[in-house]
Write a protein that holds these residues in place. Sequence first.
Motif, PDB file in Angstrom:
ATOM      1  N   PHE A  51       0.841  -1.194   0.000  1.00 53.72           N
ATOM      2  CA  PHE A  51       0.000   0.000   0.000  1.00 53.72           C
ATOM      3  C   PHE A  51       0.875   1.241   0.000  1.00 53.72           C
ATOM      4  O   PHE A  51       2.064   1.184   0.351  1.00 53.72           O
ATOM      5  CB  PHE A  51      -0.905   0.036   1.236  1.00 53.72           C
ATOM      6  N   ASP A  52       0.279   2.373  -0.375  1.00 56.17           N
ATOM      7  CA  ASP A  52       1.006   3.624  -0.211  1.00 56.17           C
ATOM      8  C   ASP A  52       0.845   4.123   1.214  1.00 56.17           C
ATOM      9  O   ASP A  52       0.222   3.464   2.057  1.00 56.17           O
ATOM     10  CB  ASP A  52       0.569   4.658  -1.257  1.00 56.17           C
ATOM     11  N   HIS A  53       1.406   5.283   1.510  1.00 59.04           N
ATOM     12  CA  HIS A  53       1.404   5.761   2.892  1.00 59.04           C
ATOM     13  C   HIS A  53       0.011   6.104   3.410  1.00 59.04           C
ATOM     14  O   HIS A  53      -0.210   6.115   4.618  1.00 59.04           O
ATOM     15  CB  HIS A  53       2.332   6.983   3.019  1.00 59.04           C
ATOM     16  N   SER A  54      -0.913   6.365   2.516  1.00 58.87           N
ATOM     17  CA  SER A  54      -2.279   6.656   2.943  1.00 58.87           C
ATOM     18  C   SER A  54      -3.103   5.393   3.140  1.00 58.87           C
ATOM     19  O   SER A  54      -4.260   5.465   3.554  1.00 58.87           O
ATOM     20  CB  SER A  54      -2.965   7.565   1.912  1.00 58.87           C
ATOM     21  N   GLU A  65       1.345  -2.039  -6.298  1.00 57.91           N
ATOM     22  CA  GLU A  65       0.462  -1.998  -5.139  1.00 57.91           C
ATOM     23  C   GLU A  65      -0.721  -2.943  -5.287  1.00 57.91           C
ATOM     24  O   GLU A  65      -1.174  -3.235  -6.400  1.00 57.91           O
ATOM     25  CB  GLU A  65      -0.016  -0.555  -4.914  1.00 57.91           C
ATOM     26  N   GLY A  66      -1.206  -3.413  -4.151  1.00 63.77           N
ATOM     27  CA  GLY A  66      -2.359  -4.291  -4.161  1.00 63.77           C
ATOM     28  C   GLY A  66      -2.246  -5.383  -3.122  1.00 63.77           C
ATOM     29  O   GLY A  66      -1.320  -5.426  -2.305  1.00 63.77           O
ATOM     30  N   LEU A  67      -3.227  -6.271  -3.150  1.00 63.27           N
ATOM     31  CA  LEU A  67      -3.298  -7.416  -2.238  1.00 63.27           C
ATOM     32  C   LEU A  67      -3.082  -8.680  -3.064  1.00 63.27           C
ATOM     33  O   LEU A  67      -3.797  -8.920  -4.051  1.00 63.27           O
ATOM     34  CB  LEU A  67      -4.665  -7.450  -1.558  1.00 63.27           C
ATOM     35  N   LEU A  75      -6.461  -7.769  -5.365  1.00 66.21           N
ATOM     36  CA  LEU A  75      -6.986  -6.409  -5.229  1.00 66.21           C
ATOM     37  C   LEU A  75      -5.949  -5.490  -5.845  1.00 66.21           C
ATOM     38  O   LEU A  75      -4.845  -5.336  -5.311  1.00 66.21           O
ATOM     39  CB  LEU A  75      -7.215  -6.070  -3.754  1.00 66.21           C
ATOM     40  N   SER A  76      -6.273  -4.908  -6.972  1.00 68.21           N
ATOM     41  CA  SER A  76      -5.319  -4.059  -7.687  1.00 68.21           C
ATOM     42  C   SER A  76      -5.576  -2.577  -7.451  1.00 68.21           C
ATOM     43  O   SER A  76      -4.721  -1.745  -7.777  1.00 68.21           O
ATOM     44  CB  SER A  76      -5.385  -4.357  -9.187  1.00 68.21           C
ATOM     45  N   ASP A 163      -7.680  -7.036 -10.682  1.00 68.18           N
ATOM     46  CA  ASP A 163      -7.275  -7.408 -12.044  1.00 68.18           C
ATOM     47  C   ASP A 163      -6.851  -8.863 -12.141  1.00 68.18           C
ATOM     48  O   ASP A 163      -6.680  -9.382 -13.238  1.00 68.18           O
ATOM     49  CB  ASP A 163      -6.169  -6.483 -12.557  1.00 68.18           C
ATOM     50  N   PHE A 164      -6.679  -9.546 -11.013  1.00 69.23           N
ATOM     51  CA  PHE A 164      -6.264 -10.946 -10.963  1.00 69.23           C
ATOM     52  C   PHE A 164      -5.023 -11.187 -11.823  1.00 69.23           C
ATOM     53  O   PHE A 164      -4.891 -12.225 -12.469  1.00 69.23           O
ATOM     54  CB  PHE A 164      -7.413 -11.870 -11.387  1.00 69.23           C
TER      55      PHE A 164
END
Length: 739
Positions: A51-54, A65-67, A75-76, A163-164
């Motif tokens: 993640f980014d800082h936010s 970034e993503g899960l 999770l994109s 986006d898988f």
Amino acid sequence: MDMAVAGSDSARATEPNGIAKAPTQFFVPATASLHERRPRTLKHGDTFAVFDHSGDAISGHGSPEGLYHRDTRHLSHFYLTLMGGVRPILLSSALRDDNATLTCDLTNPDIHDEGGECVMRNDLVHIRRTRFLWNGVAYERLSLFNYDDQPHRLSVEIGYAADFADLFEVRGTVRPKRGERCSPVFGDDHVVLSYIGRDNLTRHTTLRFSPQPQVISHDQAVFSFELGAGERQSILIEVHCGEADLNQDLRTSFIHSFRAARRALRASSSRAAAVASSNEIFNQALRRCVADIYMLVTDTEHGPYPYAGIPWFSTIFGRDALITALETLWIDPEIARGVLSYLAAKQAKEFDAAADAEPGKILHEVRRGEMAELGEVPFRHYYGSIDSTPLFVILAGAYLQRTDDVEFARAIWPNVEAALRWIQDHGDRDGDGYVEYGRHTQEGLANQGWKDSYDSVFHADGRLAAGPIALAEVQAYVYGAWEAGAAMLDRLGNAKEAQSLKMRAEALRERFDRDFYDEDLRTYVIALDGEKRPCRVRSSNAGHVLFTGLAKPERAAAVVETLMSPSSFSGWGIRTIATTEARYNPMSYHNGSIWPHDNALIAAGFSRYGFRLEASMIFEALMGASTYVDLRRLPELFCGFPRRPVQGPTFYPVACIPQAWSAAAPLFLIQASLGLSFDAKAEHIIFSEPVLPNFLDELHIRHVRAGDGHADIMLRRSGEKVLVDVLDRTGDVRVLSMV
């Protein structure tokens, strides 16, 4: 690592004749710097998040970034806005010291209506995002508190997308064809996003919310609050990498999972010896490195296993885990046992050209994504590393010496024996007594040592070496394997076979000294090429020759002097390649950069030959570098520019952080500086001519085990010496100080 960098020479491979060919598909995009992003990372098991800082994951070209779960990005995009699209202002962002949770503190900016009138001035609503991972699920509690003396109507929007993408796609691989996106499935409080891969597996991402949002769509959930003066309200979010149990209460699941995640981290890290010092900055760095190790450690069916690093290598790697286990062996032998058990279970039993597998060979890498399942990348179960097999034997011997766990040693001896047979029968391709590498197909890795860039092995004039290539450090690991195998046989009661392995080791030492030591370079050449011509290059590989004891004692001083000369030692550490060499580039992946794990192994080699002061200089250099890094984490690598006054090191753009063998490097540096070793059978903890680096006056080691007991030990600087005091001990443990 199977990584090269797009946009640089490292993205290219070579033909057997050493001529460069087109870039391979297994590269990492250098379109954006991970250091510039300074991402916030979480990991549990086979799931990690960037993640980014936010606390957002912002999709876009080149964004990592993503899960992710099992090499697929579930999770994109995950983006928090207020009042129809206004992004909150970041106040601060922090990971807990134990890496259990990410907390992001935000506030509202000035918010205007459609006519431009300010309807809410800035800094009235505090927003706190608390996030953690547990068992394939990302949980978040989003809390809003109104500090104004007036109520405010507030809308909160959470945008999302899945986006898988396979991890190799995120890394830059272009696929000619992908699977099929499914239509979203909605409920009042959830949405399920799905994808049917070309491997015929359906992958799901389930997002659930509590309370129920006012609006839920394929890409956004919208909440509306009347937030009174001094009032707090919260939103709970669950992002499940799979199909969730929609009947389970989300608040109950959040609380139970949060407690379980904290307990699991405490339980795993509590096995380790604890270290504290007189230097609080070093203590902070040490706490983070231990926390990173235990975040990266994944519980497998065979025991704890450290995944290599985030974001690109959060999976099983043989070489990385073996080295990480060696680095952490003195504080937590259970990691080594888990690594040995897993790799023994996955040891190759037959030939498989596509996987570069041969009987007895130890695993290099495991991937579980769609592209690996389809064979679009060869890494589903891939064996293309030349050093994992001897390192496996070295770790097995080191684990037995550290623990005297004879029962376990006897159980894995057949695997150790198979690995030693591989060294003799398959590793030595031409019968010259050296272990060489060469891939079986064009899809495998071209260079199969730890420096696996296409141009990492070359001659003095810069020409690339043609294979099969015999690397200096691989011969050192083979020597260490013969020695470790002999020690295990001695302990298991087979002195005759042990003597045979010792003779092999000694023969290798004589042969290696003749063929690899270069009087003019005053060090060992990096490799012999396929025609047995020496690659006369000064490199950090020579330090690994000291690490296993292959170097003749009379060579050690010259090798140490060469590695510590300004051309190799930058002030931040020892470069992979000296500045004097043809392909030196301080910004390259392997030809002039500085790798913490490489330096830790070299320092251990220095210590082995009695050069404790030089080992402590490496320790001091790397710890100095860590003070300039976010969270005091040592990255996978950094650039090899010379150290300059009042300036930190230059960072490498796509270095993984955290990275297991880098996180563990300070622990190995402690051991090297202290000359720390164990005789578990006798229950002895031994300090041989200990040295403390200049930034430490005291070092307190608590609960370090030997046999069935443990000891608490204080080391204090006293003039030129280090005094060793035993503060407490249990059982028959003895602490010996050899001066």
